[in-house]
Scaffold this active site. Structure first.
Site, PDB file in Angstrom:
ATOM      1  N   ARG A   1      71.805  -3.558 -22.578  1.00  0.00           N
ATOM      2  CA  ARG A   1      70.335  -3.751 -22.537  1.00  0.00           C
ATOM      3  C   ARG A   1      69.968  -5.288 -22.353  1.00  0.00           C
ATOM      4  NH1 ARG A   1      71.189  -0.332 -26.832  1.00  0.00           N
ATOM      5  NH2 ARG A   1      70.530   1.895 -26.179  1.00  0.00           N
TER       6      ARG A   1
ATOM      7  N   LYS B   1      62.566 -12.478 -12.078  1.00  0.00           N
ATOM      8  CA  LYS B   1      62.515 -11.281 -11.021  1.00  0.00           C
ATOM      9  C   LYS B   1      63.696 -10.861 -10.378  1.00  0.00           C
ATOM     10  CE  LYS B   1      57.890 -11.593  -9.216  1.00  0.00           C
ATOM     11  NZ  LYS B   1      57.028 -11.223  -7.651  1.00  0.00           N
TER      12      LYS B   1
ATOM     13  N   GLU C   1      58.882 -21.770   2.128  1.00  0.00           N
ATOM     14  CA  GLU C   1      58.504 -21.693   0.852  1.00  0.00           C
ATOM     15  C   GLU C   1      58.172 -23.183   0.484  1.00  0.00           C
ATOM     16  OE1 GLU C   1      58.186 -18.781  -0.525  1.00  0.00           O
ATOM     17  OE2 GLU C   1      59.041 -17.406   0.468  1.00  0.00           O
TER      18      GLU C   1
ATOM     19  N   LYS D   1      56.623 -23.784  -9.278  1.00  0.00           N
ATOM     20  CA  LYS D   1      56.834 -22.373  -9.718  1.00  0.00           C
ATOM     21  C   LYS D   1      57.213 -22.267 -11.113  1.00  0.00           C
ATOM     22  CE  LYS D   1      59.041 -18.301  -8.918  1.00  0.00           C
ATOM     23  NZ  LYS D   1      59.769 -17.370  -7.932  1.00  0.00           N
TER      24      LYS D   1
ATOM     25  N   GLU E   1      53.684 -11.821 -14.101  1.00  0.00           N
ATOM     26  CA  GLU E   1      52.850 -11.455 -12.759  1.00  0.00           C
ATOM     27  C   GLU E   1      51.726 -10.724 -12.947  1.00  0.00           C
ATOM     28  OE1 GLU E   1      54.848 -11.037  -9.297  1.00  0.00           O
ATOM     29  OE2 GLU E   1      53.098 -10.960  -7.917  1.00  0.00           O
TER      30      GLU E   1
ATOM     31  N   ARG F   1      50.212 -15.996 -11.025  1.00  0.00           N
ATOM     32  CA  ARG F   1      51.605 -15.889 -10.409  1.00  0.00           C
ATOM     33  C   ARG F   1      51.363 -15.330  -9.004  1.00  0.00           C
ATOM     34  NH1 ARG F   1      57.465 -14.441 -12.992  1.00  0.00           N
ATOM     35  NH2 ARG F   1      58.445 -14.569 -11.330  1.00  0.00           N
TER      36      ARG F   1
ATOM     37  N   ASN G   1      52.050 -15.950  -3.574  1.00  0.00           N
ATOM     38  CA  ASN G   1      52.168 -14.816  -2.754  1.00  0.00           C
ATOM     39  C   ASN G   1      51.258 -15.339  -1.379  1.00  0.00           C
ATOM     40  OD1 ASN G   1      53.800 -12.859  -3.682  1.00  0.00           O
ATOM     41  ND2 ASN G   1      52.071 -12.154  -4.993  1.00  0.00           N
TER      42      ASN G   1
ATOM     43  N   HIS H   1      52.280 -14.223   1.972  1.00  0.00           N
ATOM     44  CA  HIS H   1      53.068 -12.911   1.927  1.00  0.00           C
ATOM     45  C   HIS H   1      52.543 -11.616   2.202  1.00  0.00           C
ATOM     46  CE1 HIS H   1      55.729 -16.126   0.273  1.00  0.00           C
ATOM     47  NE2 HIS H   1      56.578 -15.248  -0.221  1.00  0.00           N
TER      48      HIS H   1
ATOM     49  N   HIS I   1      54.854  -9.803   4.440  1.00  0.00           N
ATOM     50  CA  HIS I   1      55.465  -8.740   4.249  1.00  0.00           C
ATOM     51  C   HIS I   1      55.182  -7.488   5.070  1.00  0.00           C
ATOM     52  CE1 HIS I   1      55.794  -9.962  -0.332  1.00  0.00           C
ATOM     53  NE2 HIS I   1      57.187 -10.137   0.265  1.00  0.00           N
TER      54      HIS I   1
ATOM     55  N   HIS J   1      62.865 -13.367   5.704  1.00  0.00           N
ATOM     56  CA  HIS J   1      61.844 -13.561   4.968  1.00  0.00           C
ATOM     57  C   HIS J   1      60.930 -14.889   5.195  1.00  0.00           C
ATOM     58  CE1 HIS J   1      59.200 -13.241   1.248  1.00  0.00           C
ATOM     59  NE2 HIS J   1      59.753 -14.400   0.752  1.00  0.00           N
TER      60      HIS J   1
HETATM   61 ZN    ZN Z   1      58.683 -15.559  -0.834  1.00  0.00          ZN
END
Ligand code: ZN
Ligand code: ADP
Length: 364
Positions: free
Chosen positions: A124, A146, A188, A230, A240, A244, A248, A251, A255, A273
């Protein structure tokens, strides 16, 4: 003398990001992060031969009683699977890892996400120390907690928020990073300047050649500032729910391009990416100018900078705008009010908007 920069991530899940040369050889620093006697180094087949011995030797010298093992996956996003996640847990079992064990994620974003998720789930949740070796991981994925693996149905569909115990970014490892991965990371870095700090954006313009030439001082500065932005956003919004989402920028378009190409960037046939985000930022900036929210010359500047960094700035040939738009509607960042974008309001500034007109999106 080595300078080590530190960035603190505040809030409920506080930890420190250390940035500097040869940090992976600093056994005392690494050992200081371990609570118990058990540690598993997780890495991939490119990075382990270069750096795992160094990390393990440094740790053993500082902590002779350590029970240390290594788990290595083949390189590439296609390895971020439930199967590899299961193998990583088996490696923790064979190590005899207890609740005070530590996972050391030595690698790029793939290793960081997989190892972090295994740490989140073993008993856990045990400590994970992120040791990012790619620029992208240093400025983005290693910070913020994340963690995830992919499913055939989509990227990062299974995961957890599990903030690291610490992030230790050894800038010397960037010397062996492939050129294309370096440029992807720089995309980035530009993002942070574009949305948070016009002065930083100006600094990147003045240091583009130094960054591409891997000047360690320039890279360390770029990493530290990126991490500060960040860290600031993550501390305010660890899960998020709001702010946050600013990260993006570029993005939503990015994406869509990546998924339309079937994430072919990992096999070299499509954009990776960072490259997709570079194109996405240009499109988002053009959308902002079309909506009258940002000056055209700022969008021109952003595009020129990305081009100087060797990044693509136009939709790859063969991708239809309509199919990209359809992908965007499916993006998990879209909500009931329609397409959600980080709208740029000029160098160093941005805001989040929902319900952007699809006609305007198609036109850019
Ligand atoms: Zn990214
Ligand atoms: P990300 O771009 O999210 O960090 P990966 O984890 O897949 O994605 O890393 C990109 C590629 O670069 C992988 O093939 C990885 O093995 C390789 N790599 C990462 N760091 C280094 C490094 N310091 N030296 C050489 N190769 C590296």
């Amino acid at each position: 003398m080595n300078t080590v920069r530190t960035v603190k991530v505040g809030g409920d899940y506080h930890y420190t990001i250390a940035i500097g040369a040869d940090l992976l050889a600093d056994g005392a620093r690494l050992a200081h992060m371990l609570r118990g006697r058990h540690a598993l180094v997780v890495s991939d087949g490119n990075i382990a031969p270069l750096y795992a011995d160094r990390v393990e030797a440094a740790l053993r010298a500082a902590r002779p009683d350590l029970v240390l093992q290594r788990f290595v996956i083949p390189p590439g996003e296609q390895e971020k699977t439930l199967a590899r996640f299961g193998e990583c847990l088996e490696a923790l079992a064979s190590l005899g890892a207890t609740r005070d064990a530590t996972v050391l994620a030595l690698g790029g974003g793939v290793v960081g996400d997989l190892a972090g998720f295994a740490a989140a789930c073993w008993m856990r949740g045990i400590d994970c120390v992120q040791l990012p070796t790619s620029l992208l991981a240093m400025v983005d994925s290693s910070v913020g907690g994340k963690t995830a693996v992919d499913l055939p149905a989509g990227k990062n569909l299974v995961g957890a928020f599990h903030p690291p115990r610490a992030v230790i970014a050894d800038t010397s490892t960037l010397r062996t990073l492939p050129d294309r991965e370096l440029r992807a990371g720089l995309a980035e870095v530009v993002k942070y300047g574009a949305i948070f700090d016009a002065h930083f954006l100006h600094w990147i313009e003045g240091h583009a050649e130094a960054l591409l030439a891997r000047d360690e001082a320039a890279l360390a500065h770029a990493i530290a500032l990126s991490c500060e932005y960040k860290a600031d956003v993550v501390a305010r919004d660890p899960f998020e729910h709001g702010d946050r989402a600013m990260l993006n920028f570029g993005h939503t378009f990015g994406h869509a391009i990546e998924s339309e190409q079937g994430y072919a960037g990992t096999t070299g046939e499509g954009l990776n990416h960072g490259e997709a985000v570079a194109v996405g930022m240009v499109l988002a900036a053009r959308l902002a100018t079309a909506l009258g929210m940002a000056p055209t010359e700022d969008a021109d500047r952003l595009q020129a900078l990305l081009q100087r960094l060797g990044l693509p700035t136009a939709i790859p040939v063969g991708l239809a705008p309509e199919s990209l738009l359809a992908r965007m509607r499916l993006d998990k960042k879209a909500d009931a009010r329609g397409l959600r974008f980080v709208l740029w309001t000029g160098a160093g500034k941005a805001c989040i908007t929902s319900g952007v007109d699809e006609g305007a999106v198609l036109r850019v």
